[in-house]
Design an enzyme around this catalytic site. Sequence first.
Site, PDB file in Angstrom:
ATOM      1  N   HIS A  51       0.852  -1.191   0.000  1.00 23.58           N
ATOM      2  CA  HIS A  51       0.000   0.000   0.000  1.00 23.58           C
ATOM      3  C   HIS A  51       0.883   1.234   0.000  1.00 23.58           C
ATOM      4  O   HIS A  51       1.957   1.237   0.603  1.00 23.58           O
ATOM      5  CB  HIS A  51      -0.909  -0.013   1.241  1.00 23.58           C
ATOM      6  CG  HIS A  51      -2.058   0.952   1.143  1.00 23.58           C
ATOM      7  ND1 HIS A  51      -1.929   2.288   1.460  1.00 23.58           N
ATOM      8  CD2 HIS A  51      -3.344   0.768   0.760  1.00 23.58           C
ATOM      9  CE1 HIS A  51      -3.094   2.883   1.277  1.00 23.58           C
ATOM     10  NE2 HIS A  51      -3.972   1.998   0.861  1.00 23.58           N
ATOM     11  N   ASP A  80      -7.955  -4.987  -0.073  1.00 27.69           N
ATOM     12  CA  ASP A  80      -8.472  -5.485  -1.348  1.00 27.69           C
ATOM     13  C   ASP A  80      -8.258  -6.988  -1.501  1.00 27.69           C
ATOM     14  O   ASP A  80      -8.989  -7.653  -2.234  1.00 27.69           O
ATOM     15  CB  ASP A  80      -7.787  -4.762  -2.518  1.00 27.69           C
ATOM     16  CG  ASP A  80      -8.006  -3.268  -2.476  1.00 27.69           C
ATOM     17  OD1 ASP A  80      -9.167  -2.856  -2.337  1.00 27.69           O
ATOM     18  OD2 ASP A  80      -7.025  -2.510  -2.569  1.00 27.69           O
TER      19      ASP A  80
END
Length: 436
Positions: free
Chosen positions: A313, A371
Amino acid sequence: MKLSDNKATLSFSDGSPSIEMPVYSGSVGPDVVDIRKLYGQTGMFTYDPGFLSTAACQSTITYIDGDKGELLYRGYPIEQLATKCDYMDTCYLLLNGELPNAQQKKDFDYLVTSHTMVNEQMQYFLRGFRRDAHPMAVLTGLVGGMSAFYHDSTDITNPEHRHIAAIRLIAKMPTLVAMAYKYKIGQPYIYPKNSLNYAGNFLHMMFATPCEEYKVNPVLERALDRIFILHADHEQNASTSTVRLCGSSGTNPFAAIAAGVACLWGPAHGGANEACLNMLEDIQRMGGLAKVGEFMEQVKDKNSGVRLMGFGHRVYKNYDPRAKLMQETCKEVLQEMGLENDPLFKLAMALEKIALEDDYFVSRKLYPNVDFYSGIVQRAIGIPVNLFTGIFALARTSGWIAQLNEMMGDPEYKIGRPRQLFTGPVARTVKAIADR
């Protein structure tokens, strides 16, 4: 923010005089150097592609500590909100700064529930789209089109208009997403049911038909509610910054949120969970578990062009706290649906195991992000892959509106106008066409 005793001094090697710039401190996180007078004093801009080191606003809504793997909504850890509150609590918190008491919650829930229906003419607007259109293309049009149907709340400078638009957007977004889904598969639209809660109502509009009664599964309802909470806000990300930038021009709230929906559609942002599930399905077609090791070796080869989706991320340099919560939810949903042996979930576990043990991934801090699991959960619930980003947009709407309201109430806010480092041709003269 408060002025720090510390100051920043910018010096130049060409002999130009040094300038002193104030430093401000927030309640937590890095201090910021105030460069607002830099151009006026030096004639220079800063250069920061992607705004990775630039604070474009001050905010009290969401805080992320990427090194610790910490996410706070208005100071509350995401782990506590996801286990002790529901999405309506979270919406109220983001919009108002505090969690609701019992009466406030009752009133807010009623207010949102009372506005879940959309203007009947929006059905005809929807029918203008091709049935094979991507749901995000449809959703961008529908959300932007709301300003044509609800033009009594389009003055972004009016706090009352913004409040009305906020309730309408939060209440109607599930209805619009479900309508886009039903239109695509050729089923009749299902109207909202006021006896159901927010997540349950969305499941009912998605999967009920006029033919038979649909009973909302409480495990799936809670899983979807948790997905909404985990995606409600995430500081100054691309879509939130888009909403702020769009709103800074004075456009109406519906147009600003539609801009956020459009930005979220990108595979590097809201489309990441769709890309993650597509990756797992690709590995399954390649040979499933037997090919996981080979796939991860390809990921490590920079020349292969193979990317590992759902890991790492931009902000988190530790385990994404939302991913841990989503992993728990994933197990609960798969167990409830009898999918414990789901091949994609087994693939996901195998990928995670390698990523958490292999020095290549550990050294790069490529931990699973939210996700990675949310796509598996949505797939188990029955939500099609191309609607995943629509679910994300539905959840993020409350955060977008909170950020938009905060910006409009900030006395220092100005229309967004990033600068540039121009590297094109200098002034030149247009020649006659015969001489070109």
